[in-house]
Motif scaffolding. Sequence first.
Motif, short mmCIF file in Angstrom:
data_model
loop_
_atom_site.label_atom_id
_atom_site.label_comp_id
_atom_site.label_asym_id
_atom_site.label_seq_id
_atom_site.Cartn_x
_atom_site.Cartn_y
_atom_site.Cartn_z
N LEU A 97 38.07 -34.78 -61.09
CA LEU A 97 39.41 -34.80 -61.10
C LEU A 97 40.04 -36.06 -61.17
CD1 LEU A 97 40.23 -30.97 -59.00
CD2 LEU A 97 40.67 -31.76 -61.88
N GLY A 98 39.15 -36.97 -60.10
CA GLY A 98 39.24 -38.28 -59.82
C GLY A 98 38.97 -39.47 -61.28
N TRP A 99 38.65 -38.78 -61.75
CA TRP A 99 37.82 -39.63 -62.73
C TRP A 99 39.37 -39.20 -64.29
CZ3 TRP A 99 36.38 -38.57 -67.49
CH2 TRP A 99 35.84 -38.79 -68.38
N ILE B 262 30.61 -27.46 -55.06
CA ILE B 262 32.06 -27.69 -56.42
C ILE B 262 32.58 -28.52 -56.14
CG2 ILE B 262 32.93 -26.18 -57.44
CD1 ILE B 262 31.01 -24.16 -57.03
N LYS B 263 33.21 -28.64 -54.69
CA LYS B 263 34.04 -29.78 -54.38
C LYS B 263 34.07 -31.27 -54.06
CE LYS B 263 37.46 -28.84 -51.14
NZ LYS B 263 37.84 -28.80 -49.52
N ASN B 264 32.44 -30.86 -54.18
CA ASN B 264 31.92 -32.18 -54.86
C ASN B 264 32.33 -33.23 -55.83
OD1 ASN B 264 32.33 -32.93 -51.71
ND2 ASN B 264 30.09 -32.69 -51.63
N ILE B 265 31.75 -32.28 -56.89
CA ILE B 265 31.70 -32.00 -57.86
C ILE B 265 33.35 -32.23 -58.59
CG2 ILE B 265 31.15 -31.45 -60.50
CD1 ILE B 265 28.99 -30.13 -58.86
N LEU B 266 33.88 -31.89 -58.35
CA LEU B 266 35.42 -31.63 -58.53
C LEU B 266 36.48 -33.07 -58.02
CD1 LEU B 266 36.94 -28.09 -57.88
CD2 LEU B 266 36.70 -28.97 -60.17
N ALA C 212 40.30 -42.83 -56.58
CA ALA C 212 39.50 -42.92 -55.14
C ALA C 212 40.28 -41.93 -54.30
CB ALA C 212 39.47 -44.28 -55.57
N PHE C 213 41.87 -41.99 -54.07
CA PHE C 213 42.38 -41.43 -53.48
C PHE C 213 42.39 -40.14 -53.85
CE2 PHE C 213 46.24 -39.05 -52.18
CZ PHE C 213 46.56 -39.50 -51.52
N LEU C 214 42.44 -39.72 -54.31
CA LEU C 214 42.11 -38.35 -55.18
C LEU C 214 40.75 -37.52 -54.49
CD1 LEU C 214 43.67 -35.79 -56.22
CD2 LEU C 214 42.33 -36.38 -58.40
N LYS D 244 32.58 -43.01 -49.49
CA LYS D 244 31.34 -42.76 -50.59
C LYS D 244 31.55 -41.90 -51.84
CE LYS D 244 27.09 -42.45 -48.36
NZ LYS D 244 26.34 -41.74 -46.92
N PHE D 245 32.87 -41.06 -52.07
CA PHE D 245 33.29 -39.95 -53.76
C PHE D 245 34.19 -41.19 -53.48
CE2 PHE D 245 30.35 -36.42 -52.36
CZ PHE D 245 30.09 -36.01 -52.88
N ALA D 246 35.24 -42.09 -53.38
CA ALA D 246 36.00 -42.76 -53.32
C ALA D 246 35.32 -43.81 -54.12
CB ALA D 246 36.99 -43.09 -52.21
N LEU D 247 34.38 -45.03 -53.60
CA LEU D 247 33.66 -45.70 -54.39
C LEU D 247 32.78 -45.13 -55.38
CD1 LEU D 247 32.48 -47.03 -50.72
CD2 LEU D 247 34.41 -48.65 -51.69
N ALA D 248 32.57 -43.90 -55.27
CA ALA D 248 31.86 -44.21 -56.37
C ALA D 248 33.28 -43.60 -58.10
CB ALA D 248 31.69 -42.36 -56.73
N ILE D 249 34.19 -42.81 -57.59
CA ILE D 249 34.96 -43.38 -58.47
C ILE D 249 35.62 -44.91 -58.61
CG2 ILE D 249 37.64 -43.59 -59.21
CD1 ILE D 249 36.14 -40.09 -58.77
N GLY D 250 35.33 -45.89 -57.57
CA GLY D 250 35.29 -47.34 -58.29
C GLY D 250 34.65 -48.31 -59.03
N PHE D 251 33.06 -47.20 -58.61
CA PHE D 251 31.75 -47.76 -59.74
C PHE D 251 31.53 -46.78 -60.93
CE2 PHE D 251 27.88 -46.93 -61.46
CZ PHE D 251 27.08 -48.30 -60.56
#
Length: 141
Positions: free
Chosen positions: A13-15, A5-9, A73-75, A86-93
């Motif tokens: 939330l980053g997006w 759930i944290k990773n989905i959030l 990405a920061f968030l 990986k999650f920060a870079l996923a936002i970039g993608f």
Amino acid sequence: MNPIIKNILAIVLGWLLGSTINMLLIQTGHSVFPIEGIDINNMDALSKVMPTLEYNYFIFPFLAHALGTLIGAFLAFIIAENHKMKFALAIGFLFLLGGIAVNYMISGPIWFTITDVLLAYIPMAWIGGQIAKVITSKKQD
């Protein structure tokens, strides 16, 4: 909280935050550099005028894309439970996909498209992740 759930959030939330920053800067840019006689909500009109605009009209769109991605990405890095970069870079993608779509729908000068696609998304996501990494490592010390 459950790590999944944290990773989905982290992604959601980053997006959302990155998109909000993006739109605020785009709106600010239209206030600072209005395009006379053009309805900014009309994609066809924008697409026709974009190639004729001077460089100053592209400052805010680039800042919107770059800072929206960086902050999102920061968030994502801060919220994610594991694999934080990986999650920060996923936002970039995600933002890169959006940037490619917008550059396709509203074609601007080639110099802007190249600069935008190469510099505003993945590099900014990496920088946002690195800033978050430094900040979170100092908190643990």
